[in-house]
Design a protein around this motif. Sequence first.
Motif, mmCIF file in Angstrom:
data_model
loop_
_atom_site.group_PDB
_atom_site.id
_atom_site.type_symbol
_atom_site.label_atom_id
_atom_site.label_comp_id
_atom_site.label_asym_id
_atom_site.label_seq_id
_atom_site.Cartn_x
_atom_site.Cartn_y
_atom_site.Cartn_z
ATOM 1 N N HIS A 1 0.840 -1.212 0.000
ATOM 2 C CA HIS A 1 0.000 0.000 0.000
ATOM 3 C C HIS A 1 0.875 1.261 0.000
ATOM 4 N N SER A 2 1.604 1.460 -1.094
ATOM 5 C CA SER A 2 2.482 2.626 -1.214
ATOM 6 C C SER A 2 1.803 3.732 -2.003
ATOM 7 N N ASN A 3 2.299 4.942 -1.813
ATOM 8 C CA ASN A 3 1.730 6.101 -2.493
ATOM 9 C C ASN A 3 2.172 6.147 -3.956
ATOM 10 N N TYR A 4 1.427 6.871 -4.732
ATOM 11 C CA TYR A 4 1.707 7.015 -6.157
ATOM 12 C C TYR A 4 1.080 8.317 -6.620
ATOM 13 N N GLY A 5 1.381 8.692 -7.847
ATOM 14 C CA GLY A 5 0.753 9.891 -8.390
ATOM 15 C C GLY A 5 1.745 10.771 -9.115
ATOM 16 N N ARG A 6 1.348 12.010 -9.304
ATOM 17 C CA ARG A 6 2.183 12.944 -10.051
ATOM 18 C C ARG A 6 3.109 13.695 -9.107
ATOM 19 N N GLY A 7 4.403 13.612 -9.434
ATOM 20 C CA GLY A 7 5.363 14.457 -8.744
ATOM 21 C C GLY A 7 5.377 15.812 -9.418
ATOM 22 N N VAL A 8 6.562 16.374 -9.562
ATOM 23 C CA VAL A 8 6.665 17.637 -10.285
ATOM 24 C C VAL A 8 6.842 17.315 -11.760
ATOM 25 N N ASN A 9 5.756 17.357 -12.491
ATOM 26 C CA ASN A 9 5.760 17.137 -13.936
ATOM 27 C C ASN A 9 6.182 15.731 -14.352
ATOM 28 N N THR A 10 6.010 14.753 -13.487
ATOM 29 C CA THR A 10 6.336 13.378 -13.832
ATOM 30 C C THR A 10 5.563 12.429 -12.933
ATOM 31 N N LEU A 11 5.281 11.234 -13.450
ATOM 32 C CA LEU A 11 4.575 10.241 -12.653
ATOM 33 C C LEU A 11 5.543 9.516 -11.732
ATOM 34 N N LYS A 12 5.077 9.225 -10.546
ATOM 35 C CA LYS A 12 5.874 8.518 -9.546
ATOM 36 C C LYS A 12 5.058 7.346 -9.004
ATOM 37 N N PRO A 13 5.655 6.226 -8.607
ATOM 38 C CA PRO A 13 7.097 5.941 -8.567
ATOM 39 C C PRO A 13 7.612 5.487 -9.926
ATOM 40 N N GLU A 14 8.939 5.453 -10.058
ATOM 41 C CA GLU A 14 9.543 4.876 -11.260
ATOM 42 C C GLU A 14 9.654 3.360 -11.149
ATOM 43 N N VAL A 15 10.013 2.852 -9.971
ATOM 44 C CA VAL A 15 10.176 1.404 -9.771
ATOM 45 C C VAL A 15 9.629 1.032 -8.398
ATOM 46 N N THR A 16 9.487 -0.263 -8.181
ATOM 47 C CA THR A 16 9.090 -0.769 -6.872
ATOM 48 C C THR A 16 10.136 -1.754 -6.378
ATOM 49 N N ALA A 17 10.087 -2.042 -5.069
ATOM 50 C CA ALA A 17 10.992 -2.997 -4.428
ATOM 51 C C ALA A 17 10.274 -3.558 -3.206
ATOM 52 N N PRO A 18 10.729 -4.702 -2.698
ATOM 53 C CA PRO A 18 10.073 -5.269 -1.517
ATOM 54 C C PRO A 18 9.961 -4.250 -0.382
ATOM 55 N N ALA A 19 8.764 -4.180 0.204
ATOM 56 C CA ALA A 19 8.506 -3.199 1.256
ATOM 57 C C ALA A 19 7.910 -3.838 2.500
ATOM 58 N N ILE A 20 7.942 -5.152 2.581
ATOM 59 C CA ILE A 20 7.395 -5.834 3.754
ATOM 60 C C ILE A 20 8.060 -7.204 3.862
ATOM 61 N N TRP A 21 8.042 -7.757 5.078
ATOM 62 C CA TRP A 21 8.703 -9.030 5.386
ATOM 63 C C TRP A 21 10.213 -8.927 5.174
ATOM 64 N N LEU A 22 10.769 -7.766 5.555
ATOM 65 C CA LEU A 22 12.200 -7.526 5.392
ATOM 66 C C LEU A 22 12.905 -7.630 6.739
ATOM 67 N N ALA A 23 14.022 -8.350 6.764
ATOM 68 C CA ALA A 23 14.802 -8.483 7.995
ATOM 69 C C ALA A 23 15.606 -7.219 8.241
ATOM 70 N N ALA A 24 15.564 -6.732 9.483
ATOM 71 C CA ALA A 24 16.342 -5.550 9.871
ATOM 72 C C ALA A 24 16.728 -5.689 11.340
ATOM 73 N N PRO A 25 17.922 -5.239 11.711
ATOM 74 C CA PRO A 25 18.359 -5.394 13.100
ATOM 75 C C PRO A 25 17.574 -4.500 14.048
ATOM 76 N N MET A 26 17.379 -4.997 15.259
ATOM 77 C CA MET A 26 16.760 -4.199 16.312
ATOM 78 C C MET A 26 17.789 -3.260 16.937
ATOM 79 N N LEU A 27 17.311 -2.155 17.447
ATOM 80 C CA LEU A 27 18.190 -1.196 18.105
ATOM 81 C C LEU A 27 18.731 -1.812 19.386
ATOM 82 N N PRO A 28 20.048 -2.021 19.482
ATOM 83 C CA PRO A 28 20.615 -2.668 20.669
ATOM 84 C C PRO A 28 20.355 -1.882 21.955
ATOM 85 N N LYS A 29 20.369 -2.628 23.042
ATOM 86 C CA LYS A 29 20.261 -2.067 24.402
ATOM 87 C C LYS A 29 18.886 -1.474 24.687
ATOM 88 N N THR A 30 17.887 -1.832 23.893
ATOM 89 C CA THR A 30 16.535 -1.339 24.141
ATOM 90 C C THR A 30 15.690 -2.460 24.725
#
Length: 567
Positions: free
Chosen positions: A304-333
């Motif tokens: 569920h990403s945004n789309y539409g007209r930027g400044v005189n051009t359509l956006k986005p140009e490309v897509t990439a995985p945006a969910i189920w991505l592994a990322a480290p947790m902030l240590p010491k929290t």
Amino acid sequence: MSTSIHTPNLSVCPLCGRAVDPAVLQFHLGIEARIARILKSNHPEWAQDAGACPECIAQAMQQASNERSQSSLHEELVLPFPVYSRDETRIIPTPVRLHANPQYSGERVTIAFLDSGFYPHRDLTRPTNRILCYVDATGNQPVEKISFSQPHISSWHGMMTSCVAAGNGFMSEGLYRGIANCANVVLVKTGNRRGRRIHDKDIQRALAWVIKNQHRYNIRIVNLSLGGDAPRLNSPLTKEGRRALGELDELVEEAVARGMIVVAASGNGGIERIIPPASAPSAITVGGLDDQNSLDRRHHRMYHSNYGRGVNTLKPEVTAPAIWLAAPMLPKTSVHNEAQFLWRLERASDEELARLLQSEDAQARISQKTMREGTAEVHHAIRRRMVEQKFIHPHYQHVDGTSFAAPIVSSVVAQMLEANPRLSPAQVKQILVATANPLDNVPFERQGYGVVNPARAVAAALREPGGALEGMPFSPCLIARGISFYYFDKNARTVALVGRFNNWNPRGFQMRAPSTGIWQITIPQPAPGVYSYKFLIDNSRWTNDPENSSTVEDGYGGFNSLLAVSG
């Protein structure tokens, strides 16, 4: 069991009797455990150390694929992400889900990240510290700082975006690494001292610092996983009738004009609205893919990403995985501490679990009623909590948002620049859109040109002026004399083509290298059909064709490339 005539210097597959070259048979040591179980089930007399030929492995892999559920089993298995087999219960690493070329890792390329805060995570600092500079740009004058190791509530987002792109997975033994896992990074804390939402002027201040220090740190890529102010609905028009640029968009254009590739997240509302800096014409704006944690394109759909007209051009140009991505947790929290504790409980023996359940941490998280119900219910409660918190590893969560799709594209750009440092921002954008894979039944305005294709983008970069493969066709290439294959590897001493069309026998299929690292071979066109193949390197390792987007899992933890020959 079929029979075959033994050929001198060849081994024989114990399952089917096919002759197998020893250099190929040796890879049986890497057979996935689930594939070994299938082979053992089908052939009870088989022992794994006896090996198996690629065709028998492929048949077992096909069986495993056929046995996958068409719907996710994660609720039944109490997992925090979709899975389709009881044998496949982890998040797919980003380089694997996008079939990135493993020869390129962003080495000697610097990515600047503008975000709300950062932390020097070990995925960026071990074994070598790749953080070239940390800048606090939240005041009127950006300040370079040596230490920023105290975790702050604002640090998690930027830490995750930088690690999704450039982390080396140090805390997961390399499993959850980014595509540009050797890239250098410059981290610019963006926002204001009031700690409120980020405005255009905050991003401008941070981006101005990047422009000023571009050559000092050789910054080639700027990642913007943040958004500024909503655009003015009545923004003025130019004399040509085009919408005028705002100040932040103008600064993005300046950065690109100076040779930097600017990558921006499109936003997560699923609405038709693009705001600065993603609205800048020259920015590469990234929408989101939901691949359902699956390599099967039938499961893939838009996030569920945004789309539409930027400044005189359509956006986005490309897509990439945006969910189920592994990322480290902030240590010491508290979140990270809880994750480590829950994983310790989950892995404990019954005796150790009984002892740990007496601790204050356990008493605070698990009710006495659950404890009285027994070990099975305790484990179920632990798993439910891990699902709630998106824990996938003692040190990693899964995350979502175009904030994380953008750094994936930044990491692909780093690969492209490593392959060909002479690429301009315009060339990079053109390659990304030309090599992207469109999603079926999704309008252009939602997805742009499609899902970014790292391997194909790197292959195209190598063929631009200054690239090692300039002027050469992509592999494989149908020509009058047959089919030509190309492979680029400066470190290889020998390369052979092996596949179903030659019974996986490298003899007579040695590739030649007319120039350093450029390997090629032309073979007669096989009979019509679909053939799996690989490149055998130095008789000790093999890889799928990194330029061929058509692949199938190989049962060894990697992929076979597919060659379709029509009649």
